[in-house]
Scaffold this motif. Structure first.
Motif, PDB file in Angstrom:
ATOM      1  N   VAL A 549      -8.220  -7.962  -8.473  1.00  0.00           N
ATOM      2  CA  VAL A 549      -8.916  -6.685  -8.469  1.00  0.00           C
ATOM      3  C   VAL A 549      -8.166  -5.641  -7.661  1.00  0.00           C
ATOM      4  CG1 VAL A 549     -11.209  -7.624  -8.929  1.00  0.00           C
ATOM      5  CG2 VAL A 549     -10.405  -7.431  -6.568  1.00  0.00           C
ATOM      6  N   GLU A 550      -7.233  -6.118  -6.822  1.00  0.00           N
ATOM      7  CA  GLU A 550      -6.442  -5.148  -6.063  1.00  0.00           C
ATOM      8  C   GLU A 550      -5.159  -5.815  -5.594  1.00  0.00           C
ATOM      9  OE1 GLU A 550      -8.504  -3.176  -2.934  1.00  0.00           O
ATOM     10  OE2 GLU A 550      -6.774  -1.973  -2.364  1.00  0.00           O
ATOM     11  N   THR A 551      -4.030  -5.096  -5.690  1.00  0.00           N
ATOM     12  CA  THR A 551      -2.788  -5.609  -5.130  1.00  0.00           C
ATOM     13  C   THR A 551      -2.106  -4.494  -4.355  1.00  0.00           C
ATOM     14  OG1 THR A 551      -1.425  -4.955  -7.014  1.00  0.00           O
ATOM     15  CG2 THR A 551      -2.438  -7.123  -7.148  1.00  0.00           C
ATOM     16  N   GLY A 552      -1.259  -4.900  -3.427  1.00  0.00           N
ATOM     17  CA  GLY A 552      -0.522  -3.910  -2.657  1.00  0.00           C
ATOM     18  C   GLY A 552       0.129  -4.571  -1.471  1.00  0.00           C
ATOM     19  N   THR A 553       0.875  -3.793  -0.697  1.00  0.00           N
ATOM     20  CA  THR A 553       1.435  -4.380   0.514  1.00  0.00           C
ATOM     21  C   THR A 553       0.283  -4.619   1.486  1.00  0.00           C
ATOM     22  OG1 THR A 553       1.763  -2.256   1.566  1.00  0.00           O
ATOM     23  CG2 THR A 553       3.589  -3.095   0.234  1.00  0.00           C
ATOM     24  N   THR A 554       0.460  -5.629   2.327  1.00  0.00           N
ATOM     25  CA  THR A 554      -0.608  -6.001   3.243  1.00  0.00           C
ATOM     26  C   THR A 554      -1.040  -4.803   4.088  1.00  0.00           C
ATOM     27  OG1 THR A 554       0.426  -8.160   3.341  1.00  0.00           O
ATOM     28  CG2 THR A 554      -1.242  -7.691   4.997  1.00  0.00           C
ATOM     29  N   GLU A 555      -0.067  -4.083   4.515  1.00  0.00           N
ATOM     30  CA  GLU A 555      -0.339  -2.933   5.384  1.00  0.00           C
ATOM     31  C   GLU A 555      -1.237  -1.914   4.683  1.00  0.00           C
ATOM     32  OE1 GLU A 555       3.316  -1.190   6.586  1.00  0.00           O
ATOM     33  OE2 GLU A 555       2.357   0.192   7.992  1.00  0.00           O
ATOM     34  N   ASP A 556      -0.826  -1.535   3.460  1.00  0.00           N
ATOM     35  CA  ASP A 556      -1.585  -0.525   2.706  1.00  0.00           C
ATOM     36  C   ASP A 556      -3.013  -0.975   2.455  1.00  0.00           C
ATOM     37  OD1 ASP A 556       0.620   0.984   2.683  1.00  0.00           O
ATOM     38  OD2 ASP A 556       1.141   0.657   0.554  1.00  0.00           O
ATOM     39  N   GLU A 615     -19.903  -1.466 -18.641  1.00  0.00           N
ATOM     40  CA  GLU A 615     -19.818  -1.186 -20.070  1.00  0.00           C
ATOM     41  C   GLU A 615     -18.640  -1.859 -20.757  1.00  0.00           C
ATOM     42  OE1 GLU A 615     -20.069   3.024 -20.225  1.00  0.00           O
ATOM     43  OE2 GLU A 615     -22.266   2.979 -20.012  1.00  0.00           O
ATOM     44  N   ALA A 616     -17.466  -1.731 -20.200  1.00  0.00           N
ATOM     45  CA  ALA A 616     -16.274  -2.232 -20.893  1.00  0.00           C
ATOM     46  C   ALA A 616     -15.337  -2.869 -19.873  1.00  0.00           C
ATOM     47  CB  ALA A 616     -15.565  -1.062 -21.591  1.00  0.00           C
ATOM     48  N   PRO A 617     -14.396  -3.708 -20.349  1.00  0.00           N
ATOM     49  CA  PRO A 617     -13.418  -4.290 -19.427  1.00  0.00           C
ATOM     50  C   PRO A 617     -12.686  -3.191 -18.674  1.00  0.00           C
ATOM     51  CG  PRO A 617     -13.230  -5.273 -21.601  1.00  0.00           C
ATOM     52  CD  PRO A 617     -14.189  -4.146 -21.740  1.00  0.00           C
ATOM     53  N   ILE A 618     -12.455  -3.427 -17.398  1.00  0.00           N
ATOM     54  CA  ILE A 618     -11.808  -2.408 -16.576  1.00  0.00           C
ATOM     55  C   ILE A 618     -10.354  -2.790 -16.351  1.00  0.00           C
ATOM     56  CG2 ILE A 618     -11.830  -1.335 -14.285  1.00  0.00           C
ATOM     57  CD1 ILE A 618     -14.951  -2.039 -14.457  1.00  0.00           C
ATOM     58  N   PRO A 619      -9.434  -1.920 -16.721  1.00  0.00           N
ATOM     59  CA  PRO A 619      -8.014  -2.258 -16.566  1.00  0.00           C
ATOM     60  C   PRO A 619      -7.559  -2.120 -15.115  1.00  0.00           C
ATOM     61  CG  PRO A 619      -8.234  -0.053 -17.417  1.00  0.00           C
ATOM     62  CD  PRO A 619      -9.629  -0.565 -17.256  1.00  0.00           C
ATOM     63  N   LEU A 620      -6.443  -2.765 -14.837  1.00  0.00           N
ATOM     64  CA  LEU A 620      -5.811  -2.628 -13.528  1.00  0.00           C
ATOM     65  C   LEU A 620      -5.038  -1.312 -13.542  1.00  0.00           C
ATOM     66  CD1 LEU A 620      -5.856  -4.688 -11.188  1.00  0.00           C
ATOM     67  CD2 LEU A 620      -3.677  -5.552 -12.003  1.00  0.00           C
ATOM     68  N   THR A 621      -5.395  -0.381 -12.670  1.00  0.00           N
ATOM     69  CA  THR A 621      -4.699   0.910 -12.686  1.00  0.00           C
ATOM     70  C   THR A 621      -3.791   1.038 -11.472  1.00  0.00           C
ATOM     71  OG1 THR A 621      -6.692   1.796 -11.672  1.00  0.00           O
ATOM     72  CG2 THR A 621      -6.390   2.227 -14.011  1.00  0.00           C
ATOM     73  N   GLU A 622      -2.692   1.756 -11.673  1.00  0.00           N
ATOM     74  CA  GLU A 622      -1.731   1.957 -10.597  1.00  0.00           C
ATOM     75  C   GLU A 622      -2.241   3.032  -9.658  1.00  0.00           C
ATOM     76  OE1 GLU A 622       2.122   1.551 -10.628  1.00  0.00           O
ATOM     77  OE2 GLU A 622       2.104  -0.122 -12.060  1.00  0.00           O
ATOM     78  N   LEU A 623      -2.201   2.734  -8.372  1.00  0.00           N
ATOM     79  CA  LEU A 623      -2.571   3.748  -7.393  1.00  0.00           C
ATOM     80  C   LEU A 623      -1.345   4.374  -6.769  1.00  0.00           C
ATOM     81  CD1 LEU A 623      -5.573   2.312  -5.370  1.00  0.00           C
ATOM     82  CD2 LEU A 623      -5.593   4.086  -7.122  1.00  0.00           C
ATOM     83  N   GLY A 624      -0.247   3.654  -6.862  1.00  0.00           N
ATOM     84  CA  GLY A 624       0.985   4.132  -6.267  1.00  0.00           C
ATOM     85  C   GLY A 624       2.019   3.046  -6.460  1.00  0.00           C
ATOM     86  N   GLU A 625       3.124   3.122  -5.749  1.00  0.00           N
ATOM     87  CA  GLU A 625       4.146   2.104  -5.886  1.00  0.00           C
ATOM     88  C   GLU A 625       3.616   0.785  -5.340  1.00  0.00           C
ATOM     89  OE1 GLU A 625       8.779   1.227  -4.797  1.00  0.00           O
ATOM     90  OE2 GLU A 625       7.751   2.880  -3.788  1.00  0.00           O
ATOM     91  N   ASN A 626       3.731  -0.286  -6.160  1.00  0.00           N
ATOM     92  CA  ASN A 626       3.281  -1.606  -5.731  1.00  0.00           C
ATOM     93  C   ASN A 626       1.813  -1.635  -5.342  1.00  0.00           C
ATOM     94  OD1 ASN A 626       5.416  -3.314  -6.078  1.00  0.00           O
ATOM     95  ND2 ASN A 626       6.387  -2.676  -4.133  1.00  0.00           N
ATOM     96  N   ARG A 627       1.000  -0.800  -5.950  1.00  0.00           N
ATOM     97  CA  ARG A 627      -0.396  -0.752  -5.526  1.00  0.00           C
ATOM     98  C   ARG A 627      -1.246  -0.578  -6.771  1.00  0.00           C
ATOM     99  NH1 ARG A 627      -4.167  -1.173  -2.140  1.00  0.00           N
ATOM    100  NH2 ARG A 627      -5.095   0.525  -0.947  1.00  0.00           N
ATOM    101  N   THR A 628      -2.128  -1.541  -7.045  1.00  0.00           N
ATOM    102  CA  THR A 628      -2.994  -1.434  -8.213  1.00  0.00           C
ATOM    103  C   THR A 628      -4.417  -1.752  -7.789  1.00  0.00           C
ATOM    104  OG1 THR A 628      -2.651  -3.738  -8.792  1.00  0.00           O
ATOM    105  CG2 THR A 628      -1.214  -2.143  -9.865  1.00  0.00           C
ATOM    106  N   VAL A 629      -5.374  -1.288  -8.595  1.00  0.00           N
ATOM    107  CA  VAL A 629      -6.779  -1.619  -8.350  1.00  0.00           C
ATOM    108  C   VAL A 629      -7.508  -1.685  -9.681  1.00  0.00           C
ATOM    109  CG1 VAL A 629      -7.563   0.772  -8.059  1.00  0.00           C
ATOM    110  CG2 VAL A 629      -8.803  -1.096  -6.933  1.00  0.00           C
ATOM    111  N   ARG A 630      -8.508  -2.588  -9.758  1.00  0.00           N
ATOM    112  CA  ARG A 630      -9.310  -2.721 -10.974  1.00  0.00           C
ATOM    113  C   ARG A 630     -10.703  -2.208 -10.641  1.00  0.00           C
ATOM    114  NH1 ARG A 630      -8.187  -6.211 -15.172  1.00  0.00           N
ATOM    115  NH2 ARG A 630      -6.804  -7.505 -13.893  1.00  0.00           N
ATOM    116  N   CYS A 631     -10.824  -0.875 -10.590  1.00  0.00           N
ATOM    117  CA  CYS A 631     -12.118  -0.294 -10.223  1.00  0.00           C
ATOM    118  C   CYS A 631     -12.187   1.128 -10.762  1.00  0.00           C
ATOM    119  CB  CYS A 631     -12.275  -0.277  -8.701  1.00  0.00           C
ATOM    120  SG  CYS A 631     -13.892   0.295  -8.157  1.00  0.00           S
TER     121      CYS A 631
END
Lengths: 642, 314
Positions: A549-556, A615-631
């Motif tokens: 549901v979310e990826t990124g560097t630990t710090e971020d 309502e529908a499947p939620i895609p993983l969206t990019e928030l920035g470099e190496n940072r994604t969220v499914r929300c």
């Protein structure tokens, strides 16, 4: 690689017990044969059989199929068919009576011992132990010797020697029941001990009594027949199957049918009861239902056809997993434990996967080297590349070679993951020799070096220790040493510090962190604890209901979690001096993955959930470099917007 | 380790003591007057009273037990009135024959039971597994005394491969090949039920062990599947199976009663059956005690083997 197992499939539809039993062909056959024998035995007086005791010296020892004597005659010219049916009646009656007597007294002893506990329990059970210290039949023989030969005495003897089976089984259950709330409630309501025992405890024990009866009755028929065979049971002119067999034995060479036929009947009777008993046991045994008695194969099954084949591996990744899907099949239901996961680990890099138990993080990690048990697990899709090599299409032998050499594992509980019966030295040496042609002495020296590497003092001595002789932290160091035995490229660490106390946890983390930097090893680190993530991981992926549901560097991620679930997880980390923070656990439970909603799986537990979330499947969206969220409504977006 | 064995031996003493109490009580509950039983219904009252005094039956039960136990501890099990020789001599002679038969059977059932169980577990749900499971079911359902008769008919009467009865050939027998030749049929018959029980248990134990974490660890190390099954899993399964083999020793020793009768093996089982029908109760008592004590020692041995395998028990 096998598919979902047969018993698991049977358990799926959850029909009632009888239907389940009838689905078992052998059990049904057993039931049919047993019912047939019982019916014929019951109907003996109506069958217009010849008198079983009428002797006819002229017709002695007729072979089967003789005129008027379907099964022939015995040495006194008596009709064997008639004697067989009447004898079966006697054998059944004796066997069932012995079972009832043993069940009555054995259950009584067991109930009283289990319910009373304390000294009564000790005294009764010591007595039972004494009886069980005898070889089974021998005690029965001693009793018959004392009482004198005879069918009734044989019955008593067999009943007595079977009492311990009932007493032991029932005592165990009664012991557990007598500590339950409803017994306390009955006691408080002023019921007497006898009332509680027979009105509250007994009904709950009854199924166990019946199961024990079904497993011992065949045995008792066999043993009473045995005593009669020896001439210690039924005395002439009375005859049961055993005494018929015993009499026939004297003329075995001249007229074998006289002894073979009654023996066949005993065999059919006991076999049918055992078939039925096995069926009952299979239906009732929870281990069979849950598949806990299904042998997992060496490697997780991989479904063919769902694999992307022309994937260009990321250049910076040593381990590159795309769209991994792993599922479990219990009967007809499919549990999608991992529903499409992408991850990659670079050399010397540590990726953390965080989530609650049941989120699919361990299954994702175990899928990579095929360590998810099959059945019921199965890799349903995706691709895993190790240095560009496709792990899901590799041969079993290739996977074996890579396990422990290129990719090694450290598991959660070092006590259960180390073999209890081998010394740690033997286990380390085995890990080394599995991949290198070293002599035992060389491997032993290498093992001692490994222990030094993981900072275990006195390595040569420690190699001789068994796992249970070491502390938890020491054991986990052994596991880490084992993972490092063969210059591994990637370590998959599945909650390696969860079973350890906090100080040891910190030491083990520091060790793992230092070693991966020293050896430039990639680490895939599974944990449920953001505190641990912050200590060791470069990047982090948060998992929920089989998806990231979310990826990124630990710090971020730690600084500004975007997904509400991530934020909740971070809030769960206890902070020194703020003990009340620990209470802020996440309400609700993670969803069961056999029937996931279309939209966000976290929505039901999410304080920020809106209508569109479901309502529908939620895609993983990019928030920035190496940072994604499914929300759809991430936290950081809100923070950014004001 | 030797301290452990000594401890187990000490713990076996109360059990052996309990055995004597049970046997004594069973013998004490014999209905009627033993003196009358021995002397027959024409005995004079003086003779009965004299024999009662001789047998110590005029004392209390506890006194009788203490005297009885004291005598036995000195090796005096009384005298068999049918054989007119000391019970202990007859019992020991017979028991050595039983030990040969039961020991061979125990070996057979352990070896074949373990093999069948492991094969069955490793090939779970396969055709082999189903066949083994079914044969095992037949094995534990078949009356051993009947199976013995069938084997005699087939292998002794029809094929003439093995003798139908006895322990040695009457003329020119007595060496080891002769013994094995006579041993084959009874030992196999006696082993059948126990083989089935051990096979079943081994299969379950293997399947349970193969689900354990340490098996996953072995696989994660890259150990070959054969080593996983035969080194890691089998050793762990053996720890649960060994005590059951100890218990099977009891069933084999007990089952010897049937098999010795069927094959006329000169062991303690056939002696007991004869002694019971001739009401030679001292012989019954001596035989039962010796076999029961042997069973306790078999279980003790199983405990020790289990402890050797499992360092956690030490």
């Amino acid at each position: 690689m096998t598919d979902a197992s047969a018993p698991a499939r049977r358990a799926a539809a959850r029909p009632d017990t009888l239907r389940l039993l009838l689905n078992n062909t052998l059990a049904t056959a057993g039931l049919a044969i047993f019912a047939l024998i019982v019916l014929i035995a019951l109907a003996a007086p109506l069958l217009s059989l010849p008198d079983p005791d009428a002797t006819a010296p002229v017709d002695r020892l007729l072979r089967p199929l003789a005129d008027g004597h379907l099964l022939g005659t015995d040495a006194l010219g008596r009709d064997i068919l008639s004697r067989l049916i009447w004898g079966t009646r006697v054998s059944l009656l004796v066997g069932i009576s012995a079972t009832l007597i043993a069940a009555f007294f054995g259950s009584l002893i067991g109930l009283v011992a289990g319910y009373a506990g304390g000294r009564v329990d000790t005294l009764l059970m010591r007595g039972i132990d004494m009886v069980m210290a005898f070889p089974y039949i021998l005690l029965a023989l001693a009793i018959v010797a004392a009482l004198g030969p005879g069918l009734l005495n044989a019955l008593y003897a067999i009943a007595v020697v079977n009492i311990p089976f009932f007493a032991r089984n029932i005592r165990g259950i009664a012991l557990g029941l007598s500590r339950r709330e409803f017994v306390d409630a009955a006691r408080l309501s002023g019921k007497s001990n006898a009332q509680i025992l027979f009105l509250e405890v007994l009904p709950n024990v009854l199924p166990v009594i019946i199961i024990t009866m079904s497993t011992t009755i065949g045995w008792m028929i066999l043993e009473t027949a045995g005593l009669s065979f020896l001439g210690l049971g039924a005395q002439p002119p009375q005859a049961d199957l055993g005494s018929m067999l015993g009499e026939g034995r004297k003329i075995l060479f001249t007229a074998p049918h006289v002894s073979i036929i009654p023996g066949l009947m005993i065999f059919a009777l006991v076999m049918s009861i055992n078939l039925l008993g096995d069926g009952v046991r299979d239906v009732l045994d929870p281990r069979l239902k849950s598949g806990a008695l299904t042998r997992p194969v060496a490697r997780t099954a991989v479904a063919k056809g769902n694999m992307p084949d022309d994937v260009a591996p990321r250049r910076d990744a040593i381990l590159d997993v795309r769209d991994l899907k792993t599922e479990f099949r219990f009967g007809g239901e499919v549990f999608k434990a991992v529903g499409g996961v992408d991850l990659h680990v670079g050399r010397g890099e540590c990726l953390g996967i965080v989530g609650e138990s049941g989120s699919g993080k361990s299954v994702s990690a175990m899928s990579i080297m095929g360590l998810v048990p099959t059945p019921p697990g199965r890799i349903a899709g995706g691709i895993a590349l190790l240095d560009g090599e496709n792990l899901f299409t590799a041969t079993d032998e290739r996977i074996r070679q890579l396990r422990g050499s290129a990719v090694s594992h450290v598991f959660q509980d070092p006590l259960s993951t180390l073999h209890p019966l081998f010394t740690v030295g033997a286990q380390l040496i085995e890990a080394i020799q599995a991949h290198r042609p070293l002599t035992k002495a060389q491997a032993r020296a290498k093992a001692a070096d490994l222990l030094k590497l993981v900072r275990i003092p006195n390595p040569a001595e420690r190699l001789k220790s068994y796992p249970h002789e070491l502390s938890g932290g020491m054991r986990q160091r052994i596991c880490i040493a084992m993972a490092l035995a063969n210059d591994t490229k990637v370590i998959i660490a599945d909650e390696p510090t969860t079973a350890l106390d906090v100080t040891v946890q910190a030491q083990v983390l520091a060790l793992l962190d230092a070693l991966r930097r020293e050896k430039n090893t990639g680490v895939l680190f599974i944990t449920h604890d953001f505190g641990v993530v912050s200590a060791i991981c470069d990047r982090v992926a948060v998992m929920y209901a089989g998806k990231f549901v979310e990826t990124g560097t630990t710090e971020d991620v730690l600084k500004a979690p975007a997904h509400p679930y991530t934020a909740k997880l971070i809030d769960c980390v206890p902070v020194l001096g703020q003990p009340e923070r620990r209470l802020d656990a996440i309400e609700g439970r993670p969803p069961v993955v056999n029937n996931l909603p279309d939209g966000c799986a976290f929505a039901p537990r999410c304080p920020r959930a809106k209508d569109d979330c479901s309502e529908a499947p939620i895609p993983l969206t990019e928030l920035g470099e190496n940072r994604t969220v499914r929300c759809l409504h991430p936290l950081s977006a809100e923070a950014a917007n004001g | 380790m030797s301290a452990y064995i000594a401890k187990r031996l000490l713990a076996a003493i109360p059990v052996l003591f309990g055995l004597t109490v049970i046997v004594f009580l069973i013998m004490a509950m014999i209905p009627g007057d033993p003196a009358t039983a021995i002397l027959g219904s024409y005995a004079t009252p003086e003779n009965v009273a004299r024999l009662n005094r001789q047998l110590g039956l005029d004392k209390t039960l506890v006194e009788q037990y203490v005297i009885w136990l004291g005598n036995m501890l000195q090796g005096d099990f009384g005298r068999s009135y049918t054989l007119n020789r000391p019970v202990i001599d007859e019992v020991m002679e017979r028991f050595s024959a039983t030990l040969v038969l039961a020991g061979t059977s125990l070996l057979l059932c352990s070896v074949f039971g373990l093999i069948a169980g492991v094969v069955s577990a490793v090939r779970q749900f396969s055709f082999t597994d189903k066949i083994i499971t079914f044969v095992v079911l037949i094995g534990i359902s078949v009356p051993s005394f009947w199976l013995g008769l069938l084997l005699i008919l087939v292998f002794a009467v029809n094929l003439r491969w093995f003798p139908a009865s006895g322990m040695f050939a009457i003329y020119g027998g007595g060496d080891l090949p002769d013994l094995l030749y006579h041993l084959a049929l009874p030992a196999v018959t006696l082993a059948v039920v126990a083989t089935g029980v051990i096979a079943r248990l081994t299969r379950t134990a293997m399947l349970e062990v193969l689900r354990q974490d340490f098996i996953r660890t072995a696989r994660a190390k890259g150990v070959t599947e054969n080593a996983v099954i035969y080194r890691h899993a089998f050793k762990a399964a053996l720890v649960t199976v060994i005590p059951v083999i100890g218990i099977q020793a009891g069933f084999v020793l007990g089952g010897a009663v049937y098999i010795e009768t069927v094959f006329q093996w000169p062991g303690i089982g056939s002696m007991l059956v004869k002694a019971i029908s001739t009401r030679d109760l001292l012989l019954v008592q001596g035989g039962v005690l010796v076999v029961a004590a042997a069973y306790v020692l078999f279980n003790l041995a199983a405990d020790v083997v289990q402890t050797l395998l499992d360092p956690r028990l030490r």
